[in-house]
Design an enzyme around this catalytic site. Structure first.
Site, PDB file in Angstrom:
ATOM      1  N   PRO A 135      -4.976   0.443  18.437  1.00 50.28           N
ATOM      2  CA  PRO A 135      -4.687  -0.081  17.090  1.00 50.28           C
ATOM      3  C   PRO A 135      -4.667   0.964  15.971  1.00 50.28           C
ATOM      4  CG  PRO A 135      -6.904  -0.680  17.770  1.00 50.28           C
ATOM      5  CD  PRO A 135      -6.262  -0.034  18.950  1.00 50.28           C
TER       6      PRO A 135
ATOM      7  N   LYS B 160       0.329  -0.186  15.022  1.00 46.84           N
ATOM      8  CA  LYS B 160       1.709  -0.212  15.498  1.00 46.84           C
ATOM      9  C   LYS B 160       2.054  -1.374  16.434  1.00 46.84           C
ATOM     10  CE  LYS B 160       3.246   3.049  13.121  1.00 46.84           C
ATOM     11  NZ  LYS B 160       3.945   2.562  11.943  1.00 46.84           N
TER      12      LYS B 160
ATOM     13  N   HIS C 295       0.853  -1.194   0.000  1.00 50.20           N
ATOM     14  CA  HIS C 295       0.000   0.000   0.000  1.00 50.20           C
ATOM     15  C   HIS C 295       0.886   1.240   0.000  1.00 50.20           C
ATOM     16  CE1 HIS C 295      -4.157  -1.637   1.347  1.00 50.20           C
ATOM     17  NE2 HIS C 295      -3.535  -2.474   0.545  1.00 50.20           N
TER      18      HIS C 295
ATOM     19  N   TYR D 169       3.716   6.503   9.957  1.00 48.89           N
ATOM     20  CA  TYR D 169       2.895   5.349   9.564  1.00 48.89           C
ATOM     21  C   TYR D 169       3.769   4.263   8.936  1.00 48.89           C
ATOM     22  CZ  TYR D 169      -1.332   2.830   8.300  1.00 48.89           C
ATOM     23  OH  TYR D 169      -2.317   1.881   8.214  1.00 48.89           O
TER      24      TYR D 169
ATOM     25  N   TYR E 214      -9.343   5.400   7.172  1.00 48.45           N
ATOM     26  CA  TYR E 214      -9.519   5.742   8.588  1.00 48.45           C
ATOM     27  C   TYR E 214     -10.513   6.891   8.613  1.00 48.45           C
ATOM     28  CZ  TYR E 214      -5.223   3.179   9.823  1.00 48.45           C
ATOM     29  OH  TYR E 214      -4.273   2.214  10.033  1.00 48.45           O
TER      30      TYR E 214
HETATM   31  C1  PHB Z   1      -6.381  -4.422  10.439  1.00 49.42           C
HETATM   32  O1  PHB Z   1      -6.405  -4.659   9.227  1.00 49.42           O
HETATM   33  O2  PHB Z   1      -6.753  -5.255  11.267  1.00 49.42           O
HETATM   34  C2  PHB Z   1      -5.914  -3.079  10.895  1.00 49.42           C
HETATM   35  C3  PHB Z   1      -5.372  -2.208   9.978  1.00 49.42           C
HETATM   36  C4  PHB Z   1      -4.959  -0.962  10.377  1.00 49.42           C
HETATM   37  C5  PHB Z   1      -5.063  -0.605  11.709  1.00 49.42           C
HETATM   38  C6  PHB Z   1      -5.588  -1.483  12.634  1.00 49.42           C
HETATM   39  C7  PHB Z   1      -6.023  -2.732  12.229  1.00 49.42           C
HETATM   40  O3  PHB Z   1      -4.659   0.638  12.091  1.00 49.42           O
END
Ligand code: PHB
Ligand code: APR
Length: 401
Positions: A304, A308, A83, A396, A212
């Site tokens: 989450p 990280k 990505h 990130y 997000y």
């Molecule tokens: C996930 O795909 O489970 C996931 C991805 C990004 C995050 C948290 C969880 O920030």
């Protein structure tokens, strides 16, 4: 006494005894064994139980490098999805953070469960010693030359193992952190007043990059595991249980929280997994005491947002394995003595980033009008500043080791 000889005489001895067979413990064992250092892993649960845990799935390039050097890069290379950016949204305003442009790096989407599977396979190939189903683990002589662990096996046989060092990789609910006397330990904690309700569904992801999303109904995240498997989350009340939510309710809520241009094309289907995780930032200092070295969730937890948790566990293992390797190969103790200090520097920067992303994107139940205004202003500052976007991208994709 020579380790192999001692083991032959029935006295269990090893160089690094690892408590916990999650990603941290397995990776540490894998890196050390490849460097010729003996390890034993003691794990409370069965392998099947560990492999059934669904966790996050965004891997920093640094982490991919560590995994490749540990000999488990093939499947990540073949099946991981690169990505180059991610979407952030505030109601219907969207920003694309271009990782490639800001950092010339990309992250890899590859589930933690798959990494754990790859690690178990690699450990089997090295004939690793992993005890599952162990109980009543306790420690003696932690500050002496040969600390000793006493435990009961799955069949209630008592055993003890002597080691040069003990690695506490037993996660947030593990036991090893409690072996550091309270007076020697500082605990830093922030509990957030919400959780994440997550589902897996065999539907194509709504977008080819993660979204997000902050909205007046709360936060949502659209993620994925493959082109046919989606992972979605919505911010939820901490007092609720997964059974309280029907799939229909979940999809309705998710649609409300995603920007319209995405929610319109969301494909829904039955959930194949549903779970709730509370959000918390937690760090202890120091993360070493006597012959004990903590790594991963045993030492810290991050919310989450930003994915990280696993990446931080991998950077701890990078520092800790280097420290053990230079000790055994060159009789050089400096890295071991400064492990806590070195690892905590990066841990705190990552704790800050996860806290910041969480604060930016979630709805806080008791926030004032002022705080709400600052939150939107933070979002618009981000959308208008290349520097602010660059800072997000830099964190990130992962800060350098
Ligand atoms: C996930 O795909 O489970 C996931 C991805 C990004 C995050 C948290 C969880 O920030
Ligand atoms: N004795 C032996 N093993 C134990 C004990 C104990 N007393 N207590 C816990 N364990 C085991 C757990 O069963 C688990 O398998 O330690 C392991 C710890 O694994 P994780 O919780 O996955 O922690 P870690 O390996 O540090 O991985 C960090 O997992 O939670 C995510 O976001 C986090 O992705 C990050 C990663």
């Amino acid at each position: 006494m020579d380790y192999k000889l001692a083991n032959l005489r029935g006295i269990l001895k090893t160089q690094v005894l690892i408590i916990g067979g999650g990603p941290s413990g397995l990776l540490l064992s894998q890196v050390l064994m490849k460097a010729g250092i003996e390890t034993i892993i003691l794990e409370k649960q069965s392998r099947q139980y560990i492999l059934n845990r669904i966790r996050a799935g965004v891997i920093e390039p640094n982490s991919v490098e560590v995994l490749k050097n540990a000999g488990i890069g093939d499947r990540i290379d073949a099946e991981g999805i690169k990505h180059q950016g991610t979407i952030l949204s505030h109601d219907d305003h969207t920003i694309r953070i271009d990782f490639q442009k800001a950092t010339k790096k990309a992250v890899t989407v590859y589930g933690q469960t798959e990494i754990t599977k790859d690690l178990f396979k690699a450990q089997d190939n090295l004939n690793a010693k992993i005890f599952h189903g162990i109980k009543n683990i306790r420690v003696e002589n932690l500050c002496e030359k040969s600390p000793r662990i006493i435990f009961d096996t799955e069949t209630d046989e008592q055993k003890y193992i002597e080691a040069d060092f003990i690695a506490g990789c037993d996660g947030f609910h593990g036991i090893s952190r409690s072996w550091i006397p309270e007076k020697n330990l500082s605990v830093y904690e922030n509990r957030y007043p919400f959780g994440w309700l997550g589902i897996l569904s065999e539907t194509p992801p709504v977008n080819d990059e993660l979204i997000y999303s902050s909205s007046s109904s709360g936060f949502a995240l659209a993620s994925m595991r493959s082109s046919k498997l989606s992972r979605y989350y919505i911010q939820c009340d901490l007092e609720t249980k997964p059974e309280d939510y029907t799939d229909d309710f979940f999809w309705l809520e998710l649609k409300k929280r995603l920007p319209k241009k995405y929610s319109e094309k969301l494909i829904t289907g039955p959930s194949i997994e549903k779970s709730i995780a509370p959000l918390r930032s937690f760090v202890v200092e120091p993360i070493q005491y006597g012959k004990l070295y903590l790594a991963g969730d045993a030492a810290h937890i991050v919310p989450p947002t930003g994915a990280k948790g696993l990446n931080l566990a991998i950077s701890d293992i990078y520092y800790l394995s280097q420290a053990f390797i230079t000790f055994y190969n060159d009789n050089e103790k400096t890295l071991l003595e400064s492990y806590s200090q070195i690892a905590l520097k990066r841990i705190w920067k990552t704790v800050r980033f996860s806290w910041w992303m969480t604060t930016l994107l979630h709805t806080f139940p008791n926030s004032s009008h002022f705080e709400k205004k600052i939150q939107s202003s933070e979002f618009f500052n981000l959308s208008e500043s290349q520097y602010a976007m660059g800072a997000l991208a830099e964190n990130y994709v992962g800060l350098p080791y």
